[in-house]
Scaffold this active site. Structure first.
Site, PDB file in Angstrom:
ATOM      1  N   SER A   1     -11.917   4.783  -3.718  1.00 18.62           N
ATOM      2  CA  SER A   1     -12.863   5.671  -3.048  1.00 18.62           C
ATOM      3  C   SER A   1     -14.131   4.933  -2.666  1.00 18.62           C
ATOM      4  CB  SER A   1     -13.211   6.863  -3.951  1.00 18.62           C
ATOM      5  OG  SER A   1     -14.228   6.524  -4.864  1.00 18.62           O
ATOM      6  N   GLY A   2     -14.968   5.626  -1.890  1.00 14.31           N
ATOM      7  CA  GLY A   2     -16.264   5.098  -1.507  1.00 14.31           C
ATOM      8  C   GLY A   2     -17.369   5.529  -2.439  1.00 14.31           C
ATOM      9  N   ASP A   3     -17.010   6.042  -3.619  1.00 12.28           N
ATOM     10  CA  ASP A   3     -18.008   6.445  -4.612  1.00 12.28           C
ATOM     11  C   ASP A   3     -17.343   6.369  -5.983  1.00 12.28           C
ATOM     12  OD1 ASP A   3     -20.268   7.916  -5.934  1.00 12.28           O
ATOM     13  OD2 ASP A   3     -20.861   8.265  -3.858  1.00 12.28           O
ATOM     14  N   ASP A   4     -17.932   7.013  -7.000  1.00 10.10           N
ATOM     15  CA  ASP A   4     -17.382   6.930  -8.349  1.00 10.10           C
ATOM     16  C   ASP A   4     -15.927   7.402  -8.386  1.00 10.10           C
ATOM     17  OD1 ASP A   4     -19.873   6.101  -9.412  1.00 10.10           O
ATOM     18  OD2 ASP A   4     -20.528   8.182  -9.593  1.00 10.10           O
TER      19      ASP A   4
ATOM     20  N   THR B   1     -13.854   0.753  -6.412  1.00  9.89           N
ATOM     21  CA  THR B   1     -14.892   1.339  -5.570  1.00  9.89           C
ATOM     22  C   THR B   1     -15.988   0.300  -5.386  1.00  9.89           C
ATOM     23  OG1 THR B   1     -16.645   3.010  -5.429  1.00  9.89           O
ATOM     24  CG2 THR B   1     -15.826   2.472  -7.637  1.00  9.89           C
TER      25      THR B   1
END
Length: 482
Positions: A288-291, A322
């Site tokens: 993902s692009g976050d946690d 990530t």
């Protein structure tokens, strides 16, 4: 001499490009050389801290499910089983099925107290806008079934902001509803034979990138004020915002999931339990692009007022990457409190942080009794980061005197290969992070001058390499973290 150089080079290859066999061997040796740590096994030089207004909270909870099955067991049989095609669904990827899903759920709601219902989604591509689930209900995606989120924003209606946030997380006012939504439900299952739910989030990411977003983006799945929830054996892709968001829920299981988003897709967290209790997350792969996983409990004065903590949460056997965020994050929205969390047996690579606890002035609340153990990291920039610096607030009514309390963080059996920086532990002036315990932490591949960064923290260590900062070098106690 050549033979010695060859042997040395062969050894170094394992450290620069470690094989799975080597990682398992290294981790096993470190684990065997120590007793596995747990809060009950440590002789603490400090008591578990009292939290103002928390006398009713049980920080000594016995919540420890052997597996997620202890919370949600076998799939329930439903009295009524029907196909989306029975309600006029067309799986060609172009025809809208919003009306078909809503018609199906409206009909199946009648069976919520009569043995429940199951809606099967057959092989095909089923385009749809948002729809609401019902109680005693199973959404089952057959193999080859793909639910596609509509790219018409009108099919993601605006709903009220969450009371623990006071506004949309990204914009003032309301927020777009999630693609799959439910409120006040019980006994809900979202599962299948590895079907896919694809939010087609790029149009939403572009609104964010272009700063033309009018309302906070919707999640892929959000369940509110609900209990007995199972989400399993599916692939979720391209969520507009956070992917799975149980909020104000209890008895939640997320297992066997694959969650994917482009690594630059903004705020596409994998799984975010929020002001929820008795949560088990296991055996998931996430990009993902976050946690990958973020534990939350409300934002500043709104979260403080609602006082709905996240507690009794188990996260294990998660793997993923990530590049901008962390394998597991706690906060920064933690104003309702977070306690009794265990994170274990994770593998994180090519990420900004392995484990991160984040908060700041204005958050209030507390984070307590957090156990993090058996974590393998590869090429993670900062393996462990406990820090302030969130510095985002819902409005100008936040209270700078609302200082979070952080105490009782137990971190053990950590191996990190080829990290860029040593751990960063940055507490808050006037409210230090206290009771930090690090045991059997091995960080390999750091530059010779890499040093732990510590300020406004206290605690102790045992068997940590490289040497931690003076704040954590046992402070004269022979029993601390032993």
């Amino acid at each position: 001499m050549e033979s010695e150089k060859s042997n040395y080079g062969a050894i170094m290859v394992y450290f620069t490009k470690p094989s799975w066999a080597f990682l398992v061997l290294l981790f096993t040796v470190i684990a065997i050389l120590s007793l596995q740590i747990s809060p009950k096994a440590i002789i603490l030089p400090f008591p578990l801290f009292p939290v103002p207004g928390s006398s009713e909270l049980n920080f000594e909870s016995d919540f420890d499910p052997g597996s997620c099955a202890a919370i949600f067991g076998e799939l329930p049989e439903r009295k009524l089983v029907m196909s989306l095609k029975d309600f006029g669904g067309v799986g060609n990827g172009k025809t809208s099925n919003t009306a078909a899903f809503r018609k199906a759920l409206d009909y199946m709601q009648r069976f919520s107290e009569k043995g429940g219902a199951q809606l099967n989604v057959p092989q095909g591509k089923w385009l749809t806008g948002s729809f609401n689930l019902t109680s005693n209900f199973t959404l089952f995606l057959e193999q080859g079934a793909v639910i596609l989120g509509s790219q018409d924003s009108e099919e993601w209606p605006i709903v009220e902001p969450l009371p623990s946030y006071g506004r949309g997380r990204e914009r003032l006012g309301g927020r777009h509803i999630s693609l799959i939504h439910g409120d006040g439900l019980t006994n809900v299952v979202i599962t299948g034979n590895n079907g896919t739910i694809d939010g087609q989030g790029r149009i939403w990411w572009e609104l964010w990138w272009n700063r033309t977003l009018n309302h906070t983006r919707g999640h892929l799945v959000e369940l509110m004020n609900s209990n007995n929830i199972l989400i399993s054996n599916l692939t979720f892709r391209n969520s507009p915002f956070w992917t799975i968001h149980p909020v104000y829920c209890s008895n939640v299981v997320v297992k066997g999931m694959t969650i994917l988003a482009p690594l630059n897709a903004p705020n596409t967290d994998g799984i975010d339990p929020d002001s929820s209790t008795n949560v088990c997350i296991e055996d998931c792969y996430i990009e993902s692009g976050d946690d990958l996983v973020a534990i939350k409990s409300g934002w500043d004065q709104y979260g403080i007022k609602m006082a709905r903590p996240s507690s009794n949460i188990k996260v294990r056997r998660i793997s993923g990457t990530t590049p901008t965020c962390s394998g597991v994050g706690i906060g920064s929205e933690m104003s309702g409190g977070i306690f009794n969390v265990t994170i274990e047996n994770m593998h994180v690579w090519n990420s900004a942080a392995g484990v991160r606890i984040k908060t700041d002035k204005g958050r209030g609340g507390y984070i307590a009794n957090i156990t993090i153990r058996n974590i393998m990291m590869e090429r993670v920039k900062i393996p462990i980061r406990l820090s302030r610096g969130s510095n985002d607030h819902p409005d100008d009514r936040w209270d700078p005197k609302a200082i979070p309390k952080i105490r009782g963080i137990f971190i053990s059996n950590i191996v990190s290969l080829n990290s860029t920086k040593a751990p960063v532990l940055a507490g808050i002036r006037g409210a230090s992070f206290e009771g930090l315990c690090f045991k059997n932490v091995t960080l390999l591949g750091l530059s010779p001058n890499a040093a732990w960064h510590c300020e406004f923290v206290s605690g102790c260590t045992n068997a940590v390499f490289p040497l931690p900062c003076p704040h954590l070098q046992n402070n004269g106690s022979s029993t601390c973290c032993s």
